[in-house]
Design a protein around this motif. Structure first.
Motif, PDB file in Angstrom:
ATOM      1  N   UNK A  96      43.136  44.924  54.032  1.00 57.09           N
ATOM      2  CA  UNK A  96      43.960  43.789  54.459  1.00 57.09           C
ATOM      3  C   UNK A  96      43.335  42.449  54.071  1.00 57.09           C
ATOM      4  N   UNK A  97      42.822  42.382  52.841  1.00 62.29           N
ATOM      5  CA  UNK A  97      42.223  41.163  52.268  1.00 62.29           C
ATOM      6  C   UNK A  97      40.952  40.708  53.000  1.00 62.29           C
ATOM      7  N   UNK A 114      42.086  30.048  47.436  1.00 64.76           N
ATOM      8  CA  UNK A 114      42.995  30.973  46.747  1.00 64.76           C
ATOM      9  C   UNK A 114      43.868  31.738  47.739  1.00 64.76           C
ATOM     10  N   UNK A 115      43.305  32.185  48.838  1.00 65.32           N
ATOM     11  CA  UNK A 115      44.095  32.934  49.817  1.00 65.32           C
ATOM     12  C   UNK A 115      45.243  32.080  50.358  1.00 65.32           C
ATOM     13  N   UNK A 116      45.001  30.784  50.539  1.00 66.99           N
ATOM     14  CA  UNK A 116      46.032  29.885  51.051  1.00 66.99           C
ATOM     15  C   UNK A 116      47.155  29.689  50.037  1.00 66.99           C
ATOM     16  N   UNK A 117      46.850  29.770  48.742  1.00 63.40           N
ATOM     17  CA  UNK A 117      47.845  29.537  47.691  1.00 63.40           C
ATOM     18  C   UNK A 117      48.681  30.772  47.372  1.00 63.40           C
ATOM     19  N   UNK A 118      48.216  31.946  47.746  1.00 65.80           N
ATOM     20  CA  UNK A 118      48.887  33.192  47.367  1.00 65.80           C
ATOM     21  C   UNK A 118      49.934  33.575  48.416  1.00 65.80           C
ATOM     22  N   UNK A 119      51.147  33.869  47.931  1.00 68.25           N
ATOM     23  CA  UNK A 119      52.223  34.245  48.849  1.00 68.25           C
ATOM     24  C   UNK A 119      52.765  35.638  48.558  1.00 68.25           C
ATOM     25  N   UNK A 120      52.326  36.249  47.450  1.00 69.94           N
ATOM     26  CA  UNK A 120      52.898  37.530  47.040  1.00 69.94           C
ATOM     27  C   UNK A 120      51.944  38.700  47.236  1.00 69.94           C
ATOM     28  N   UNK A 121      51.282  38.736  48.367  1.00 77.02           N
ATOM     29  CA  UNK A 121      50.382  39.850  48.657  1.00 77.02           C
ATOM     30  C   UNK A 121      48.949  39.380  48.793  1.00 77.02           C
ATOM     31  N   UNK A 145      29.260  43.673  42.206  1.00 80.29           N
ATOM     32  CA  UNK A 145      29.623  42.271  41.981  1.00 80.29           C
ATOM     33  C   UNK A 145      31.128  42.135  41.809  1.00 80.29           C
ATOM     34  N   UNK A 146      31.639  40.956  42.190  1.00 78.31           N
ATOM     35  CA  UNK A 146      33.059  40.652  41.999  1.00 78.31           C
ATOM     36  C   UNK A 146      33.202  39.189  41.625  1.00 78.31           C
ATOM     37  N   UNK A 147      34.244  38.889  40.854  1.00 77.55           N
ATOM     38  CA  UNK A 147      34.595  37.507  40.567  1.00 77.55           C
ATOM     39  C   UNK A 147      35.393  36.941  41.725  1.00 77.55           C
ATOM     40  N   UNK A 148      35.324  35.624  41.925  1.00 78.40           N
ATOM     41  CA  UNK A 148      36.072  35.004  43.021  1.00 78.40           C
ATOM     42  C   UNK A 148      37.578  35.046  42.777  1.00 78.40           C
ATOM     43  N   UNK A 149      37.998  35.057  41.519  1.00 83.14           N
ATOM     44  CA  UNK A 149      39.405  35.165  41.164  1.00 83.14           C
ATOM     45  C   UNK A 149      39.728  36.660  41.099  1.00 83.14           C
ATOM     46  N   UNK A 150      39.867  37.278  42.258  1.00 84.42           N
ATOM     47  CA  UNK A 150      39.914  38.732  42.381  1.00 84.42           C
ATOM     48  C   UNK A 150      41.001  39.388  41.545  1.00 84.42           C
ATOM     49  N   UNK A 151      42.101  38.711  41.320  1.00 80.54           N
ATOM     50  CA  UNK A 151      43.197  39.307  40.554  1.00 80.54           C
ATOM     51  C   UNK A 151      42.942  39.273  39.051  1.00 80.54           C
TER      52      UNK A 151
END
Length: 185
Positions: A96-97, A114-121, A145-151
């Motif tokens: 759940x993110x 980024x979480x505030x800007x995303x509306x599609x999941x 490791x992960x990038x901050x821009x997860x998508x």
């Protein structure tokens, strides 16, 4: 000016230049080196084209910490910049993110924008470490490791856990462009 004095002065200048170049080479090879961010995988924290300083000595005397931004040699013969999420022995899960490390929810304030800007999941899809690297925990001597821009990040979810010996160093100082100059977290 005598011929001997001219030769002596030229020799002194040559020695000074050789010493300066030698010190610069030692600093670049062993201590610090510049790197250019290539791509969008670390946005909004880092932008494509940001120029940063990599601290190469930090991990020769210590170990990576969770949420450090690191530069490492990736399997594609390229250097990647990503954030350390899981340390050796950690269980990593996204649900759940929300990031869970060893069953405990973790705060990731660098993702709030980024979480505030995303509306599609969700920004980050649900996964367990076992689904991504076929191991319940991050292997010894490795980090997840992960990038901050997860998508839009090719990271440990795709390339697997990163051996600590492949990490060049940590980075947190942007020196160019001037408008972005400063320390990132």
């Amino acid at each position: 000016m005598s011929e001997k004095k001219k030769k002596n002065e030229t020799w002194e200048w040559m020695k000074a230049l050789l010493i300066a170049f030698g010190l610069a080479a030692i600093i670049r090879v062993f201590l610090f080196t510049p790197i250019v961010v290539d791509g969008v995988s670390m946005m909004p924290t880092l932008e494509n084209g940001d120029r940063m300083i990599v601290n190469k000595i930090g991990y020769t005397v210590g170990k990576p910490d969770r949420f450090d931004i690191v530069v490492f040699h990736a399997p594609e013969q390229k250097d990647y910049i990503k954030r350390v999420i899981g340390l050796p022995g950690d269980e990593v899960e996204y649900r759940d993110d929300i990031l869970y490390i060893n069953g405990e929810p973790q705060s990731e304030p660098y993702l709030d924008q980024y979480k505030a800007e995303i509306t599609d999941g969700p920004l980050t899809e649900d996964f367990t470490l076992e689904e991504k690297i076929q191991s319940k925990t991050v292997p010894e001597g490795h980090v997840f490791v992960m990038g901050d821009n997860r998508r839009k990040s090719k990271d440990s979810r795709h390339i697997g856990a990163v051996p600590i010996e492949e990490i060049i160093g940590s980075t947190s100082i942007v020196f160019w462009p001037i408008k972005d100059m400063g320390i990132v977290k």
